[in-house]
Design a protein around this motif. Structure first.
Motif, PDB file in Angstrom:
ATOM      1  N   UNK A  40      49.246  32.693  48.076  1.00  0.00           N
ATOM      2  CA  UNK A  40      49.041  31.258  47.893  1.00  0.00           C
ATOM      3  C   UNK A  40      48.266  30.669  49.068  1.00  0.00           C
ATOM      4  N   UNK A  42      46.123  32.166  51.044  1.00  0.00           N
ATOM      5  CA  UNK A  42      44.714  32.582  50.984  1.00  0.00           C
ATOM      6  C   UNK A  42      43.954  31.704  49.996  1.00  0.00           C
ATOM      7  N   UNK A  43      44.545  31.486  48.829  1.00  0.00           N
ATOM      8  CA  UNK A  43      43.877  30.659  47.822  1.00  0.00           C
ATOM      9  C   UNK A  43      43.717  29.238  48.324  1.00  0.00           C
ATOM     10  N   UNK A  45      43.416  28.258  51.428  1.00  0.00           N
ATOM     11  CA  UNK A  45      42.355  28.219  52.439  1.00  0.00           C
ATOM     12  C   UNK A  45      40.989  28.165  51.768  1.00  0.00           C
ATOM     13  N   UNK A  46      40.788  29.004  50.740  1.00  0.00           N
ATOM     14  CA  UNK A  46      39.501  28.999  50.033  1.00  0.00           C
ATOM     15  C   UNK A  46      39.262  27.632  49.404  1.00  0.00           C
ATOM     16  N   UNK A  49      38.376  25.023  51.993  1.00  0.00           N
ATOM     17  CA  UNK A  49      37.014  25.226  52.485  1.00  0.00           C
ATOM     18  C   UNK A  49      35.988  24.657  51.522  1.00  0.00           C
ATOM     19  N   UNK A  50      36.170  24.945  50.212  1.00  0.00           N
ATOM     20  CA  UNK A  50      35.211  24.461  49.226  1.00  0.00           C
ATOM     21  C   UNK A  50      35.294  22.944  49.095  1.00  0.00           C
ATOM     22  N   UNK A  53      33.447  21.269  51.908  1.00  0.00           N
ATOM     23  CA  UNK A  53      32.007  21.330  51.653  1.00  0.00           C
ATOM     24  C   UNK A  53      31.592  20.229  50.693  1.00  0.00           C
ATOM     25  N   UNK A  57      29.124  16.972  51.331  1.00  0.00           N
ATOM     26  CA  UNK A  57      27.943  16.785  50.495  1.00  0.00           C
ATOM     27  C   UNK A  57      27.981  15.427  49.804  1.00  0.00           C
ATOM     28  N   UNK A  60      26.973  12.711  52.172  1.00  0.00           N
ATOM     29  CA  UNK A  60      25.537  12.681  52.443  1.00  0.00           C
ATOM     30  C   UNK A  60      24.773  12.085  51.268  1.00  0.00           C
TER      31      UNK A  60
END
Lengths: 72, 354
Positions: A40, A42-43, A45-46, A49-50, A53, A57, A60
């Motif tokens: 859980x 690891x998921x 964290x991914x 991160x996304x 991002x 974006x 901006x």
């Protein structure tokens, strides 16, 4: 906090709680349940991160859109 | 919404599939620990077994075997089911180890009609007591030759690996990130070469976006790998060559970002960065793929084996892993495409503005 109470807490602490904590190699959070919580995290964290991002974006693009609208 | 490209919908479908399968498919049952671990031959011994994901009370027949390192089997004399996860096995160890070794590391194999076959590899120490020659000769012996029929489950399950347990599911997430990163870097090389041939802003920005997202996925790969290692290998980092080379590759590409930020002339910037990109990829290929295979290490894919031989990747994992790689690569490409569109719009706006 009489003497009887103090004896009882010491006995409980050293006789029950600490041996239980020291003995239970599989009681800590991440290693319990066959280490499913590692999956859980690891998921998560991914995902974080996304998401970061996308948020960057998003900000901006909003800035540019605002400038475009101000120009018009 | 409807005007989104087909491959973006495919990305969503693939990732939904990967998350659903990756998180809900159960593991095969396995042996967690065994107690005691050390036995002297020529005695009747009782082994207590603690198992994972097992349903021993619902199983019609349970057999247990001890298997020595030279593949001799010894069957149990009694199996006592204490609960769904606990067994007490009784073995009558013969006087002598097969091949008359003094000491042997044996594996425990438990075959249950409901849970299939579980193996605890090479953990039990058997010591041949050569002094105890006359007393209590036990005649039941080790046998080689035709192996017994082991139960194979028909249900779809992920393999059980000691140390990893449920974290084997991280294969779909952590490893896919690295494959995606590399796929994106390869595509960025294509655009970099085009920029060097003839400057155009599209290819320049495309390669920049691709590398940016690739770096993001690479950093996520390092963080997730670190968390995974902390709870399986008990350390956040290790001096493993693959880990160090991955970190080094990340540094090489972070230097690309710094290079990009420091040149102001767009024409020079695109050419220098494109050339750096090509050199960087050529540099990391031996670092990540070749060097780790020359050495032995804890991280899968080293010591002479390709990264996904039959040792590391069960066929049940492949069914979810290949779509995961495709899904994450497409997701990364989608993210880089968004970045690209942002930069192009920004360029047009700056042109309008000036």
């Amino acid at each position: 906090m009489n003497r009887y109470f103090k004896i009882r807490t010491v006995v409980f602490l050293w006789g029950v709680l600490i041996p239980l904590i020291l003995n239970s190699e599989s009681l800590d959070f991440m290693r319990n349940l066959g280490k499913i919580y590692v999956v859980y995290s690891v998921i998560t964290i991914i995902f974080i991160g996304i998401i970061l991002f996308l948020i960057r974006l998003e900000r901006k693009i909003s800035k540019i859109e605002k400038s475009l609208n101000n120009e018009r | 919404m409807v005007s989104m490209s087909w491959w973006k919908w495919l990305t969503i479908l693939l990732l939904l599939y990967v998350f659903y399968m990756g998180l809900t498919v159960p593991l095969k049952s396995g042996i967690l620990d065994v107690n005691p671990l050390r036995f002297v031959c020529g005695q009747k011994v009782e082994i207590h077994v603690n198992a994972y994901n097992s349903f021993y009370t619902q199983s019609k027949s349970i057999r247990a075997y001890l298997k020595t390192s030279d593949s001799f089997l010894l069957k149990d004399t009694d199996v006592h089911i204490e609960s769904d996860h606990r067994l007490k096995l009784t073995f009558e160890l013969p006087d002598r180890l097969p091949n008359n070794n003094n000491i042997s590391l044996a594996s425990l194999i438990i075959d249950s009609e409901k849970d299939g076959t579980s193996v605890l590899p090479s953990k039990i120490v058997l010591i041949q007591d050569s002094i105890n020659n006359q007393v209590n000769r036990i005649t039941k012996g080790w046998y080689a030759g035709s192996k017994p029929e082991f139960t194979i489950l028909s249900e779809f399950r992920f393999p059980f690996r000691n140390i990893l347990y449920e974290t084997i599911r991280n294969t779909f997430f952590h490893v896919s990130l690295w494959f995606s990163m590399f796929g994106l870097l390869l595509l960025s090389i294509y655009h970099s070469i085009r920029v060097l041939k003839k400057y155009n802003i599209e290819d320049d920005i495309k390669s920049y976006s691709l590398i940016t997202v690739a770096i993001l996925f690479g950093m996520l790969g390092i963080f997730t790998g670190s968390v995974w290692a902390r709870f399986t290998w008990d350390t956040w980092w290790t001096n493993d060559i693959k880990l160090n080379m991955a970190a080094l590759s990340m540094l090489i590409y972070l230097a690309y970002l710094i290079l990009r930020a420091n040149i102001s002339d767009p024409d020079r910037r695109s050419k220098i960065c494109a050339a750096y990109n090509i050199f960087a990829l050529v540099a990391i290929i031996p670092l990540i793929f070749i060097l780790p295979r020359l050495t032995d290490s804890l991280h899968p894919g080293n010591g002479g084996n390709p990264a996904f031989g039959s040792d590391d990747m069960d066929s049940s994992l492949r069914i979810v892993f290949y779509p995961a790689v495709i899904g994450f690569t497409l997701l990364a490409y989608w993210m880089s495409e968004l970045l690209y569109r942002y930069f192009m719009v920004k360029e047009k706006w700056e042109e309008l503005d000036s």
